[in-house]
Design a protein around this motif. Structure first.
Motif, short mmCIF file in Angstrom:
data_model
loop_
_atom_site.label_atom_id
_atom_site.label_comp_id
_atom_site.label_asym_id
_atom_site.label_seq_id
_atom_site.Cartn_x
_atom_site.Cartn_y
_atom_site.Cartn_z
N UNK A 45 0.84 -1.21 0.00
CA UNK A 45 0.00 0.00 0.00
C UNK A 45 0.87 1.25 0.00
N UNK A 46 1.92 1.23 0.79
CA UNK A 46 2.84 2.38 0.83
C UNK A 46 3.50 2.58 -0.53
N UNK A 47 3.87 1.49 -1.18
CA UNK A 47 4.50 1.58 -2.51
C UNK A 47 3.53 2.16 -3.53
N UNK A 48 2.25 1.78 -3.40
CA UNK A 48 1.25 2.31 -4.32
C UNK A 48 1.17 3.83 -4.22
N UNK A 49 1.00 4.32 -2.99
CA UNK A 49 0.83 5.77 -2.82
C UNK A 49 2.13 6.52 -3.10
N UNK A 50 3.27 5.87 -2.86
CA UNK A 50 4.55 6.49 -3.20
C UNK A 50 4.66 6.67 -4.71
N UNK B 286 2.14 7.00 -6.81
CA UNK B 286 1.21 8.05 -7.21
C UNK B 286 1.76 9.44 -6.88
N UNK B 287 2.50 9.52 -5.78
CA UNK B 287 3.09 10.81 -5.39
C UNK B 287 4.32 11.14 -6.24
N UNK B 288 4.90 10.15 -6.90
CA UNK B 288 6.09 10.35 -7.71
C UNK B 288 5.69 10.70 -9.14
N UNK B 289 5.26 11.94 -9.33
CA UNK B 289 4.90 12.43 -10.67
C UNK B 289 3.79 11.58 -11.29
N UNK B 290 2.83 11.16 -10.44
CA UNK B 290 1.66 10.42 -10.92
C UNK B 290 2.09 9.22 -11.76
N UNK B 291 2.95 8.38 -11.17
CA UNK B 291 3.51 7.22 -11.86
C UNK B 291 2.49 6.07 -11.86
N UNK B 292 1.47 6.19 -12.70
CA UNK B 292 0.39 5.19 -12.71
C UNK B 292 0.84 3.81 -13.18
#
Length: 217
Positions: free
Chosen positions: A97-102, A104-110
């Motif tokens: 979960x932390x990796x997912x939000x990280x 998304x926070x990293x230039x919207x890396x979808x």
């Protein structure tokens, strides 16, 4: 961020989509052929700074992947919740979960975020199969996945599932009433087919990295 940071164009077979080249795709045609969930998931696999390579095989793989997401969510919802507190499972799933939000926070890396979502689903599917599972963590993860799906704009079509359940119930009732073995056998085949359709989890043969993302094991 400036306009030059974003290149909102598409390519077909590695060539830039252009009317003059005759390789352009009409959005209306795409939306008639594929569901909104499929198209959204396909777009999410490409970073917004990069051109999108229109490939219908990849879109079809996204369709199967989207189906796996909701199948897994259904399994999670229906799974019997245990009382065990599995610290290893909690740490692994919380880290994902932390990796997912990280991401998304990293230039919207979808693309990375989508890959992590499937890692999380695989982790959950494996845990559900255990004789004793961590029901408390599973409930939490179910809520988190629904939140992630809202972020991605992916919507569960509950009405179709309800329709399948209703049809299955009606067939079962009819099966009970049939006295003739031949008729009963035909109904049983329909019941099995409908059950398999409701639980369908096809294995893709396309090149997409999402093709086998949610397979258990």
């Amino acid at each position: 961020m400036t306009e030059s940071d974003v290149e909102p164009h598409a390519v077909v077979n590695k060539e830039k989509m252009s009317k003059s080249l005759g390789n352009f795709i009409i959005l209306k045609d795409v939306t008639q052929k594929f569901s909104a969930n499929t198209i959204r998931l396909f777009f999410l696999q490409t970073h917004y700074r990069s051109p999108i390579d229109y490939d219908e095989e990849q879109i079809e793989a996204s369709e199967e992947a989207a189906e796996r997401i909701f199948n897994s969510l259904g399994l999670l919802r229906e799974a019997k919740k245990g009382n065990k507190k599995d610290q290893e499972f909690r740490k692994a799933s919380d880290d994902l979960l932390k990796k997912f939000y990280a991401a998304m926070d990293d230039d919207f890396d979808t693309p990375t975020a989508v890959a992590v979502l499937f890692d999380l689903i695989r982790e959950i599917n494996t845990h559900i199969e255990k004789k004793e599972n961590d029901g408390e963590q599973l409930l939490k993860l179910g809520d988190e996945i629904k939140k992630i799906l809202r972020i991605f704009g992916l919507e569960e079509k509950k009405e179709s599932l309800d329709g399948k359940k209703k049809a299955l119930t009606e067939l079962l009732e009819e099966f009970k009433e049939k006295a003739e073995p031949a008729d009963a056998e035909k109904l049983l085949e329909k019941i099995i087919a409908l059950r398999d359709q409701a639980r369908k989890r096809p294995a893709s043969t396309t090149r997409s990295p999402l093709s086998n993302c949610c397979n258990r094991g």
